[in-house]
Design a protein around this motif. Structure first.
Motif, short mmCIF file in Angstrom:
data_model
loop_
_atom_site.label_atom_id
_atom_site.label_comp_id
_atom_site.label_asym_id
_atom_site.label_seq_id
_atom_site.Cartn_x
_atom_site.Cartn_y
_atom_site.Cartn_z
N ARG A 68 1.25 -1.35 0.53
CA ARG A 68 -0.04 0.13 -0.12
C ARG A 68 1.14 1.20 -0.61
N LEU A 69 0.25 2.45 -0.72
CA LEU A 69 1.32 3.51 -0.94
C LEU A 69 1.14 3.64 0.65
N GLY A 70 2.31 4.45 0.64
CA GLY A 70 2.47 5.15 2.04
C GLY A 70 2.87 4.41 3.15
N GLU A 71 2.79 3.52 2.92
CA GLU A 71 3.28 2.48 4.33
C GLU A 71 4.53 2.34 3.93
N SER A 72 5.54 1.57 5.43
CA SER A 72 6.97 1.74 5.55
C SER A 72 7.18 0.85 5.38
N VAL A 73 7.80 0.04 5.12
CA VAL A 73 8.43 -1.66 5.63
C VAL A 73 9.58 -1.51 5.68
N THR A 74 10.22 -2.94 6.52
CA THR A 74 11.56 -2.29 7.16
C THR A 74 11.97 -4.09 6.98
N LEU A 75 13.42 -4.01 6.38
CA LEU A 75 13.60 -5.34 5.89
C LEU A 75 15.69 -5.50 6.93
N ASN A 76 15.54 -6.11 7.54
CA ASN A 76 16.10 -6.88 8.83
C ASN A 76 17.19 -8.10 7.79
N ALA A 77 18.48 -8.10 8.33
CA ALA A 77 18.81 -8.95 8.11
C ALA A 77 20.31 -9.48 9.04
N GLU A 78 21.19 -10.56 9.32
CA GLU A 78 21.82 -10.20 10.13
C GLU A 78 23.15 -10.62 8.87
#
Length: 215
Positions: A68-78
């Motif tokens: 959805r436009l306006g949402e934020s997405v967080t990408l995590n990694a080790e």
């Protein structure tokens, strides 16, 4: 830092490849690390395949439908990697990147050009005929137009056990291509199975080029 290095997907006789473990939101997926060509570094009787200086490893991520436009997405990694000079230090990082969902993507002004250059510098897939014959040594032959003009070819196998990394490869350049004489590694099956890897060489303009081959 100067004098330090980390390791390619096949580290050679010593070392450890870098790894990244993703923790992504539902529906997201991450492709494998795309590895730039390494350089060979000898330590006493050992040969390792390394990266020095700044190196970027492109990774392709795929977003799910329905964002959805306006949402934020967080990408995590080790991230885990080994940094070596005359000693080796294992390093670890917890990484996080938050991005806004937008109707149109745009390149980051700082990193966009650098990532594009890293992708452009990845070894190019070669469709040129290549084959390997068994023996001691085994002979890897690759057809290549303009081969007589290249210098300093080197073969980096993807398999850590395919060849004796420290043994001289004895490259030869002829009118129709180039060849390497490879000493058997731990699996003792050169010439009995497919062998894949990267060949690097210095082109006529002085730049180091890299191609991906399978024989």
């Amino acid at each position: 830092r100067d004098g330090w290095h980390t390791y390619w997907r096949n580290p050679g006789d010593s070392g450890q490849r870098s790894r990244i473990t993703w923790h992504l939101p539902p529906g997201w997926s991450a492709g494998p690390i795309q590895w730039p060509a390494p350089t060979a570094v000898r330590f006493a009787t050992l040969m390792s395949y390394v990266h020095s200086g700044e190196v970027l490893f492109p990774i392709e991520l795929t977003a799910p439908r329905g964002l959805r436009l306006g949402e934020s997405v967080t990408l995590n990694a080790e991230g885990d990697w080994l940094v070596c000079s005359d000693i080796c230090i294992p390093e670890h990082a917890t990484l996080s990147l938050t991005l806004a969902v937008a109707a149109r993507g745009r390149d980051d002004p700082q990193w966009g050009p650098r990532i594009a250059q890293a992708v452009a510098n990845l070894p190019a897939r070669s469709n040129a005929p290549a084959h390997i014959t068994s023996g001691e040594p085994a002979v890897l032959s690759i057809a290549m137009a303009g081969a007589p003009a290249i210098r300093d070819p080197y073969f980096f196998p993807y398999s850590q056990d395919a060849i004796n990394h420290a043994a001289p490869e004895q490259p030869r350049v002829g009118s129709g291509g180039l060849s390497f004489r490879l000493v058997q590694g731990a699996d003792h099956n050169l010439g009995g199975a497919a062998v894949a890897g990267v060949v690097t060489y210095v082109a006529t303009d002085g730049r180091r080029e890299a191609i991906e081959i399978e024989a």
